[in-house]
Design an enzyme around this catalytic site. Structure first.
Site, PDB file in Angstrom:
ATOM      1  N   LYS A  51       0.841  -1.203   0.000  1.00  0.00           N
ATOM      2  CA  LYS A  51       0.000   0.000   0.000  1.00  0.00           C
ATOM      3  C   LYS A  51       0.875   1.253   0.000  1.00  0.00           C
ATOM      4  O   LYS A  51       0.592   2.232  -0.696  1.00  0.00           O
ATOM      5  CB  LYS A  51      -0.959  -0.026   1.197  1.00  0.00           C
ATOM      6  CG  LYS A  51      -2.070  -1.056   1.008  1.00  0.00           C
ATOM      7  CD  LYS A  51      -2.861  -1.359   2.266  1.00  0.00           C
ATOM      8  CE  LYS A  51      -3.807  -2.528   1.989  1.00  0.00           C
ATOM      9  NZ  LYS A  51      -4.551  -2.985   3.167  1.00  0.00           N
ATOM     10  N   GLN A  95      -4.799  -1.811   9.431  1.00  0.00           N
ATOM     11  CA  GLN A  95      -4.701  -3.133   8.827  1.00  0.00           C
ATOM     12  C   GLN A  95      -5.237  -4.188   9.805  1.00  0.00           C
ATOM     13  O   GLN A  95      -4.825  -4.235  10.960  1.00  0.00           O
ATOM     14  CB  GLN A  95      -3.223  -3.420   8.484  1.00  0.00           C
ATOM     15  CG  GLN A  95      -2.996  -4.717   7.749  1.00  0.00           C
ATOM     16  CD  GLN A  95      -3.589  -4.705   6.337  1.00  0.00           C
ATOM     17  OE1 GLN A  95      -3.456  -3.746   5.599  1.00  0.00           O
ATOM     18  NE2 GLN A  95      -4.265  -5.789   5.987  1.00  0.00           N
ATOM     19  N   ASP A 118     -11.387   2.708   3.755  1.00  0.00           N
ATOM     20  CA  ASP A 118     -11.691   1.276   3.626  1.00  0.00           C
ATOM     21  C   ASP A 118     -13.207   1.037   3.552  1.00  0.00           C
ATOM     22  O   ASP A 118     -13.650  -0.040   3.163  1.00  0.00           O
ATOM     23  CB  ASP A 118     -11.134   0.515   4.850  1.00  0.00           C
ATOM     24  CG  ASP A 118      -9.851  -0.236   4.528  1.00  0.00           C
ATOM     25  OD1 ASP A 118      -9.569  -0.454   3.337  1.00  0.00           O
ATOM     26  OD2 ASP A 118      -9.144  -0.621   5.480  1.00  0.00           O
TER      27      ASP A 118
END
Ligand code: NAD
Length: 278
Positions: A51, A95, A118
Site C-alpha cells: 500500500k 490493517q 476502507d
C-alpha cells in the site's frame, strides 16, 4: 470454450495512471493516506508495504505507523484521534487483524467516517446499503470496476456471492443489487452450495478455501470472480479451481493478477476522492 481472462493487473494499471494524472493536476493539496499496522503478522506486513509503494507510485503521501504487538487499545485510539485531526491525512486505514487485546469494531468506529477509505465504518456501510454516496470497500469496488471495464452487464442477471464477510461478501451483494442483479448470498452454513453456484450468471467467491469451486459447480458461460488468496506450498491460489473452471466459464479472474491489484487501486481512488472532497 476457454474463458476470457479478466485482467485485473492491466485494468488496475490504467486506474493508477489516471489517479497519478489527477494527483499531479490537483493544486495546493497532496492526498495523504495513514496506514496503521499493529504487530508483526507477516502477510499484513506485505500488504501495508504494498500500500505504501502504491501511494508513492501515484504521488499520494503515505504515513506509516508500525506499532508493536503489545500496543494497548487506548494507545491505538489516541493515534486515531490524532490522525482524525491531521489535515494532511485524508484517509486512515488500520490493517486487520489486530492483536487480541484490541477490539477491531471499537477501532473501526473511532475512525472519522469522512476519512474511512476502507469503507468499514458502520456509518458508511449503512450509507452503502441505502444506496447513498459513500466510501465503498476497496475489493467490491474493484470488482465492480473490473466487470464494467469488460462491459459485463448485470441487470436481470443472477449473481451469487459466496462468503458474507463485512469486507467483501456483504458490500459486494449490495453493489450488485444496486446494479439490478438478482443476488443470492451463500456462506459456511449453506446446505447445498453447488445448487446455488450452478445457477449463477455472475459468481463471486470470497471464502478463503483453496479451489473450493470446481468446474461441476459452475454454469457454462458464467462470469467467475475469484477473491480468495490462499498461500499453499506451490504458491498463491484462489478459491476457484482455475484450470478446470476456465474451460466452463465465459470470463474468469486469475489469482494472482485478478482482484488483488484492483483492491489497491481502489484504495488510492478512495483516498484521492477523500482529498478532493475536503
Ligand atoms: P472471512 O473469513 O471474513 O469470510 C469468509 C466467508 O466465507 C464467511 O462469510 C463464511 O461464511 C464463508 N465460508 C466459509 N467456508 C465456506 C464454505 N465451505 N462454503 C461457503 N462459504 C463458506 O474472509 P474475507 O475477509 O471475506 O476473505 C475471503 C477471501 O478473500 C480470503 O482468502 C481473503 O484472503 C481474500 N481477500 C482477498 C482480497 C483481494 O484483494 N484479493 C481482499 C479481501 C479478502
Amino acid at each position: 470454450m476457454t474463458a476470457q481472462i479478466l485482467d485485473g493487473k492491466k485494468v488496475a494499471t490504467d486506474v493508477r495512471a489516471q489517479i497519478a494524472k489527477e494527483v499531479e493536476q490537483t493544486e495546493g493539496i497532496t492526498p495523504g493516506l495513514a496506514v496503521v499496522l499493529v504487530g508483526d503478522d507477516q502477510a499484513s506486513q506485505v500488504y501495508v508495504r504494498n500500500k505504501e509503494k502504491a501511494c508513492n507510485s501515484v504521488g499520494i503521501n503515505s504515513f506509516m505507523h508500525l506499532l508493536p504487538a503489545s500496543t494497548r487499545q487506548e494507545e491505538l485510539l489516541d493515534l486515531i484521534k490524532k490522525l482524525n485531526a491531521d489535515s494532511k491525512v485524508h484517509g486512515i486505514l488500520v490493517q486487520l487483524p489486530v492483536p487480541p487485546q484490541i477490539d477491531p469494531d471499537i477501532i473501526l468506529q473511532a475512525i472519522d467516517p469522512t476519512k474511512d477509505v476502507d469503507g468499514f465504518h458502520p456509518f458508511n456501510t449503512g450509507k452503502l446499503m441505502a444506496g447513498l454516496k459513500t466510501f465503498v470497500p476497496c475489493t467490491p469496488r474493484g470488482i465492480m470496476h473490473l466487470l464494467a471495464a469488460y462491459n459485463i452487464s448485470l441487470a436481470g442477471k443472477h449473481a451469487v456471492v459466496v462468503g458474507r464477510s463485512n469486507i467483501v461478501g456483504k458490500p459486494m451483494a449490495s453493489l450488485l443489487m444496486a446494479r439490478d442483479a438478482t443476488v443470492t448470498v451463500c456462506h459456511s452454513k449453506t446446505s447445498d452450495l453447488k445448487e446455488f453456484t450452478r445457477s449463477a450468471d455472475i459468481l463471486v467467491v470470497a471464502v478463503g478455501r483453496p479451489r473450493l469451486i470446481t468446474a461441476d459447480m459452475v454454469k457454462p458461460g458464467a462470469v467467475v470472480v475469484d477473491v480468495g488468496i490462499n498461500r499453499l506450498p506451490e504458491g498463491l491460489v484462489g478459491d476457484v479451481d482455475f484450470d478446470t473452471v476456465k474451460e466452463v466459464a465465459s470470463y474468469i479472474t486469475p489469482v494472482p493478477g485478478g482482484v488483488g491489484p484492483l483492491t489497491i487501486a481502489m484504495l488510492l481512488q478512495n483516498t484521492l476522492e477523500s482529498a478532493l472532497d475536503k
